[in-house]
Scaffold this motif. Structure first.
Motif, PDB file in Angstrom:
ATOM      1  N   THR A 256      -1.287  44.733  35.621  1.00 20.13           N
ATOM      2  CA  THR A 256      -0.326  45.404  36.502  1.00 20.13           C
ATOM      3  C   THR A 256       0.820  45.966  35.692  1.00 20.13           C
ATOM      4  O   THR A 256       0.951  45.684  34.490  1.00 20.13           O
ATOM      5  N   GLU A 257       1.654  46.741  36.356  1.00 12.04           N
ATOM      6  CA  GLU A 257       2.820  47.348  35.720  1.00 12.04           C
ATOM      7  C   GLU A 257       4.093  46.682  36.244  1.00 12.04           C
ATOM      8  O   GLU A 257       4.066  45.980  37.261  1.00 12.04           O
ATOM      9  N   GLN A 258       5.182  46.905  35.518  1.00 13.52           N
ATOM     10  CA  GLN A 258       6.485  46.404  35.964  1.00 13.52           C
ATOM     11  C   GLN A 258       7.396  47.609  36.194  1.00 13.52           C
ATOM     12  O   GLN A 258       7.555  48.454  35.297  1.00 13.52           O
ATOM     13  N   VAL A 259       7.971  47.695  37.412  1.00 10.38           N
ATOM     14  CA  VAL A 259       8.879  48.783  37.765  1.00 10.38           C
ATOM     15  C   VAL A 259      10.292  48.235  37.749  1.00 10.38           C
ATOM     16  O   VAL A 259      10.608  47.240  38.419  1.00 10.38           O
ATOM     17  N   HIS A 260      11.154  48.883  36.959  1.00 10.52           N
ATOM     18  CA  HIS A 260      12.522  48.403  36.786  1.00 10.52           C
ATOM     19  C   HIS A 260      13.464  49.113  37.752  1.00 10.52           C
ATOM     20  O   HIS A 260      13.116  50.122  38.376  1.00 10.52           O
ATOM     21  N   ALA A 261      14.678  48.591  37.881  1.00 10.32           N
ATOM     22  CA  ALA A 261      15.655  49.118  38.835  1.00 10.32           C
ATOM     23  C   ALA A 261      16.011  50.566  38.544  1.00 10.32           C
ATOM     24  O   ALA A 261      16.326  51.331  39.457  1.00 10.32           O
ATOM     25  N   ASP A 262      15.970  50.950  37.266  1.00 14.53           N
ATOM     26  CA  ASP A 262      16.316  52.335  36.921  1.00 14.53           C
ATOM     27  C   ASP A 262      15.137  53.279  37.059  1.00 14.53           C
ATOM     28  O   ASP A 262      15.216  54.444  36.671  1.00 14.53           O
ATOM     29  N   GLY A 263      14.013  52.821  37.589  1.00 13.91           N
ATOM     30  CA  GLY A 263      12.852  53.671  37.806  1.00 13.91           C
ATOM     31  C   GLY A 263      11.850  53.661  36.675  1.00 13.91           C
ATOM     32  O   GLY A 263      10.762  54.231  36.802  1.00 13.91           O
ATOM     33  N   ARG A 264      12.194  53.010  35.563  1.00 12.26           N
ATOM     34  CA  ARG A 264      11.259  52.954  34.450  1.00 12.26           C
ATOM     35  C   ARG A 264      10.057  52.080  34.804  1.00 12.26           C
ATOM     36  O   ARG A 264      10.171  51.120  35.575  1.00 12.26           O
ATOM     37  N   MET A 265       8.927  52.428  34.189  1.00  7.91           N
ATOM     38  CA  MET A 265       7.709  51.652  34.391  1.00  7.91           C
ATOM     39  C   MET A 265       7.225  51.151  33.023  1.00  7.91           C
ATOM     40  O   MET A 265       7.105  51.921  32.077  1.00  7.91           O
ATOM     41  N   THR A 266       6.970  49.877  32.910  1.00  6.19           N
ATOM     42  CA  THR A 266       6.469  49.305  31.670  1.00  6.19           C
ATOM     43  C   THR A 266       5.245  48.448  31.962  1.00  6.19           C
ATOM     44  O   THR A 266       4.953  48.131  33.121  1.00  6.19           O
ATOM     45  N   PHE A 267       4.556  48.076  30.881  1.00  6.52           N
ATOM     46  CA  PHE A 267       3.342  47.264  31.014  1.00  6.52           C
ATOM     47  C   PHE A 267       3.434  46.096  30.046  1.00  6.52           C
ATOM     48  O   PHE A 267       3.853  46.249  28.888  1.00  6.52           O
ATOM     49  N   ASP A 268       3.044  44.927  30.467  1.00  4.51           N
ATOM     50  CA  ASP A 268       3.020  43.781  29.552  1.00  4.51           C
ATOM     51  C   ASP A 268       1.611  43.486  29.038  1.00  4.51           C
ATOM     52  O   ASP A 268       1.422  42.663  28.159  1.00  4.51           O
ATOM     53  N   TYR A 269       0.583  44.145  29.590  1.00  3.51           N
ATOM     54  CA  TYR A 269      -0.808  44.045  29.146  1.00  3.51           C
ATOM     55  C   TYR A 269      -1.337  42.606  29.210  1.00  3.51           C
ATOM     56  O   TYR A 269      -2.243  42.245  28.455  1.00  3.51           O
ATOM     57  N   CYS A 270      -0.792  41.835  30.113  1.00  2.00           N
ATOM     58  CA  CYS A 270      -1.226  40.458  30.297  1.00  2.00           C
ATOM     59  C   CYS A 270      -2.230  40.386  31.444  1.00  2.00           C
ATOM     60  O   CYS A 270      -1.980  40.913  32.542  1.00  2.00           O
ATOM     61  N   LEU A 271      -3.348  39.733  31.200  1.00  2.00           N
ATOM     62  CA  LEU A 271      -4.392  39.596  32.207  1.00  2.00           C
ATOM     63  C   LEU A 271      -4.033  38.471  33.169  1.00  2.00           C
ATOM     64  O   LEU A 271      -3.684  37.364  32.756  1.00  2.00           O
ATOM     65  N   ARG A 272      -4.130  38.802  34.458  1.00  2.00           N
ATOM     66  CA  ARG A 272      -3.787  37.838  35.491  1.00  2.00           C
ATOM     67  C   ARG A 272      -5.001  37.598  36.395  1.00  2.00           C
ATOM     68  O   ARG A 272      -5.822  38.504  36.572  1.00  2.00           O
ATOM     69  N   PRO A 273      -5.132  36.425  36.966  1.00  2.00           N
ATOM     70  CA  PRO A 273      -6.266  36.176  37.854  1.00  2.00           C
ATOM     71  C   PRO A 273      -6.110  36.919  39.176  1.00  2.00           C
ATOM     72  O   PRO A 273      -4.993  37.242  39.600  1.00  2.00           O
ATOM     73  N   GLY A 274      -7.241  37.202  39.799  1.00  2.00           N
ATOM     74  CA  GLY A 274      -7.226  37.813  41.114  1.00  2.00           C
ATOM     75  C   GLY A 274      -7.323  39.314  41.082  1.00  2.00           C
ATOM     76  O   GLY A 274      -7.463  39.954  40.040  1.00  2.00           O
ATOM     77  N   LEU A 275      -7.217  39.909  42.276  1.00  2.00           N
ATOM     78  CA  LEU A 275      -7.350  41.342  42.475  1.00  2.00           C
ATOM     79  C   LEU A 275      -5.999  42.029  42.301  1.00  2.00           C
ATOM     80  O   LEU A 275      -4.953  41.464  42.637  1.00  2.00           O
ATOM     81  N   ALA A 276      -6.011  43.249  41.749  1.00  2.00           N
ATOM     82  CA  ALA A 276      -4.768  43.998  41.583  1.00  2.00           C
ATOM     83  C   ALA A 276      -4.115  44.231  42.936  1.00  2.00           C
ATOM     84  O   ALA A 276      -4.783  44.439  43.957  1.00  2.00           O
ATOM     85  N   THR A 277      -2.799  44.216  42.929  1.00  2.00           N
ATOM     86  CA  THR A 277      -2.048  44.369  44.182  1.00  2.00           C
ATOM     87  C   THR A 277      -1.227  45.646  44.215  1.00  2.00           C
ATOM     88  O   THR A 277      -0.489  45.880  45.179  1.00  2.00           O
ATOM     89  N   SER A 278      -1.329  46.467  43.157  1.00  3.57           N
ATOM     90  CA  SER A 278      -0.535  47.698  43.135  1.00  3.57           C
ATOM     91  C   SER A 278      -1.301  48.798  42.421  1.00  3.57           C
ATOM     92  O   SER A 278      -2.230  48.548  41.667  1.00  3.57           O
ATOM     93  N   THR A 279      -0.873  50.030  42.704  1.00  5.18           N
ATOM     94  CA  THR A 279      -1.383  51.207  42.006  1.00  5.18           C
ATOM     95  C   THR A 279      -0.189  52.009  41.511  1.00  5.18           C
ATOM     96  O   THR A 279       0.936  51.822  41.965  1.00  5.18           O
TER      97      THR A 279
END
Length: 626
Positions: free
Chosen positions: A589-612
């Motif tokens: 998944t991605e991380q959306v910051h308060a200033d609108g920036r989008m970053t990725f941590d590239y960490c695998l998490r269990p389960g189904l994706a919850t965002s696009t």
């Protein structure tokens, strides 16, 4: 000392050595010029002088100057060789630093094997085995032709479990021999033997026919003896008629013996025979020599393997193969000396004609070549293959030396799944790669990864695939731990259309998927599990048909007992059979910051994706979503 510190220390060492030897070479070059010009001047002065004592002393001084010039030439050549070795060692060290930094522009390219079917191979293209930022470019070029071929074969196809274990032991031992590996690589870089020379050389070495020797050797020996006897008779007669003149100032040409021309007859026969058979003799020379320096380098590399005290069973076995038929380095050096003798016609052309006319030199060298071939020729291929295997192991041992934290993989036929802790992409720099834990298997299951664009799905597939390739070649892997059963890797990651074959993207994707399904169902190697990596299957068609096709393909692979990983953007597939009951779900998944920036941590998490993030990415690059 860290790997980076080691390479920096070698750069400092070899730079200093090169600069010191260059200063010596410059001095020797000036002395060569002085002694040569001095010798010429002394000789001219002596011949022009009418004073007997001065003339004799000048000639002696000129000869001494020319002797000094010859000594300086030999010494200068040795110093130039040392400079070349220092330059090659500098390149090896600089490539080591570039390899640590994954500096792809600084690393030399490694060509793809000419016989590799790039499109048909199960994973070579998708896993970037060749090309700009590729596995082989990162590993670097092998020192020998056979080493490059064997390394390519190891990366393109898995080894058996016992062979992998033997390679792991050899790699562990070689990893600790940094200076040995450096010296070996330097000799390989300085070798002038062209790859295309080896088939010709081996065809000569393994050819049992020696009709030329059988027919002509008695004739050549008889003609040589006759020439020497008649020439000796003529010389004795000429000397008896010579006036008492000063030594070195006259020639036999001034003798009255030239009136008896019968001694020329064998010389004429020798010259005629040489011209008639020259093409056949020189064809053998060309196939046998590979170039003097090329043979010398191979002898040096053979010596390095032959003389080292190996403890790893695989390396000890290679040492034994280099003793088949005798000491391989000594025998190759002997062949190299014969090669040097065969170069008289090119290295000293003015001297070659009289020597050949009087002694039939080329024929005697030819017979020596064929005696060497009769004694050693059948062992040559084994020597080169053993040297090439040690070369390939030395290349893989660089991973162990430069990446000491990487794991030695465990390959066990009883394991039901591929499990890896802290697995990452081996071609990414250490400060950029992100490690994840994965488990793929057992049979009847698959790992399904969902997630937004640019989140790391394809990179994880390549990480798993490349580490499987390294593991089954015998090399360390970019992971904290790695356990796998023997597998056959098949991928569908980087699909391209083909104008040459008339395939659209969709048809090319279907062709690759059919290859994978057929391989799973045929089970060509019952001792291996088929392991597949599928990235966005059939993304070029509509969602309804794609869903039907994906479910059918997954069912075929599950029924065949294959295991693998599949990525998809289609979240609905996870709620439908067979994925609903057979898939282990994970996502990025991605991380959306308060200033609108989008970053990725590239960490695998269990389960189904919850965002696009497709619409958000459009907005970030300035395309408004309506």
């Amino acid at each position: 000392m860290t790997p980076a510190e080691w390479y920096h220390s070698r750069i400092a060492f070899w730079t200093g050595r090169r600069d010191r030897r260059q200063r010596v070479a410059d001095t020797l070059s000036r002395l060569r010029l002085i002694t040569f010009l001095g010798g010429v001047a002394l000789l001219w002065w002596s011949l022009a002088s009418l004073r007997g004592n001065a003339e004799t002393g000048g000639v002696v001084a000129a000869l001494a100057a020319f002797a000094g010039f010859a000594i300086l030439v030999v010494r200068h050549a040795r110093v130039l060789e040392e400079i070349a070795q220092a330059g090659a060692a500098l390149d090896v060290a600089r490539d080591g630093l570039a390899r640590l930094a994954r500096d792809w522009k600084a690393l030399p390219d490694v060509p793809r094997p000419a016989d590799l079917d790039w499109d048909a191979h199960p994973y070579a293209r998708d896993l970037d085995l060749y090309g700009h930022a590729s596995m082989t470019k990162w590993l670097g070029a092998a020192a020998t032709r056979d080493g490059a071929r064997q390394l390519s074969d190891w990366l393109l196809g898995p080894a058996s479990i016992p062979v992998v274990a033997e390679r792991q032991g050899a790699i562990e031992e070689l990893a600790g021999k940094r200076e040995w590996r450096e010296s070996f690589a330097v000799q390989g870089r300085l070798s002038t033997a062209a790859p295309e020379d080896f088939p010709r050389f081996l065809s000569w070495a393994e050819d049992d026919t020696n009709a030329l020797s059988a027919i002509w050797q008695p004739i050549v020996i008889a003609l040589t003896l006759m020439t020497w006897v008649l020439l000796a008779t003529w010389v004795v007669g000429a000397v008896r008629r010579l006036p008492p003149l000063a030594p070195g100032t006259v020639s036999l040409w001034f003798a009255d013996a030239l009136t008896n021309g019968w001694w020329w007859l064998p010389v004429v026969v020798n010259v005629t025979l040489s011209f008639v058979l020259a093409s056949r003799v020189y064809a053998v020379f060309d196939r046998a020599t590979l170039g003097q320096r090329g043979l010398d380098r191979y002898a040096s590399m053979l010596t390095a393997v032959h003389d080292e005290g190996w403890t790893a069973p695989r390396l000890a076995a290679l040492h034994g193969r280099l003793r088949a038929g005798g000491s391989a380095p000594d025998l190759v050096r002997r062949l190299g000396r014969l090669g040097g003798w065969s170069e008289l016609r090119t290295g000293a052309a003015l001297l070659h004609l009289p020597v050949q006319a009087l002694t039939l030199w080329d024929f005697h060298v030819l017979f020596a070549f064929e005696r060497w071939r009769g004694a050693c020729g059948r062992h040559v291929r084994g020597w080169l293959e053993a040297l090439g295997e040690c070369d390939a192991l030395a290349v893989l041992s660089i991973i162990r030396a430069d990446e000491p934290s990487w794991a030695v993989p465990v390959i066990d036929a009883t394991l039901p799944a591929v499990t890896a802790a802290a697995i990452a992409h081996p071609l990414m720099p250490g400060d950029r790669r992100v490690a994840n834990d994965v488990a793929v298997g057992p049979a009847g299951t698959l790992l399904a990864i969902t997630g937004s664009n640019m989140s790391g799905k394809s990179t994880l597939l390549r990480s798993i695939g490349l580490n499987l390739v390294l593991a089954q070649a015998g090399a360390p892997v970019c992971a904290g731990s790695f356990r796998t059963p023997p597998v056959r890797v098949y991928t569908s990651i980087h699909i391209e259309d083909s104008l040459e074959l008339g395939l659209s993207y969709f048809m090319a994707a279907l062709a690759r998927l059919k290859q994978i399904v057929d391989a799973a169902e045929k089970a060509r190697d019952p001792g291996r599990v088929l392991f597949y990596l599928l990235d966005e299957v059939l993304q070029g068609t509509n969602s309804i048909e794609r869903g039907l096709a994906v479910r059918a393909i997954v069912q075929h692979l599950l029924d065949a007992g294959a295991i693998g990983v599949m990525t998809t953007h289609d979240l609905a597939l996870a709620h439908e059979e067979p994925l609903k009951t057979s898939a282990q779900l994970a996502h990025f998944t991605e991380q959306v910051h308060a200033d609108g920036r989008m970053t990725f941590d590239y960490c695998l998490r269990p389960g189904l994706a919850t965002s696009t993030n497709a619409l958000r990415l459009m907005q970030l690059i300035g395309i408004p979503a309506r």
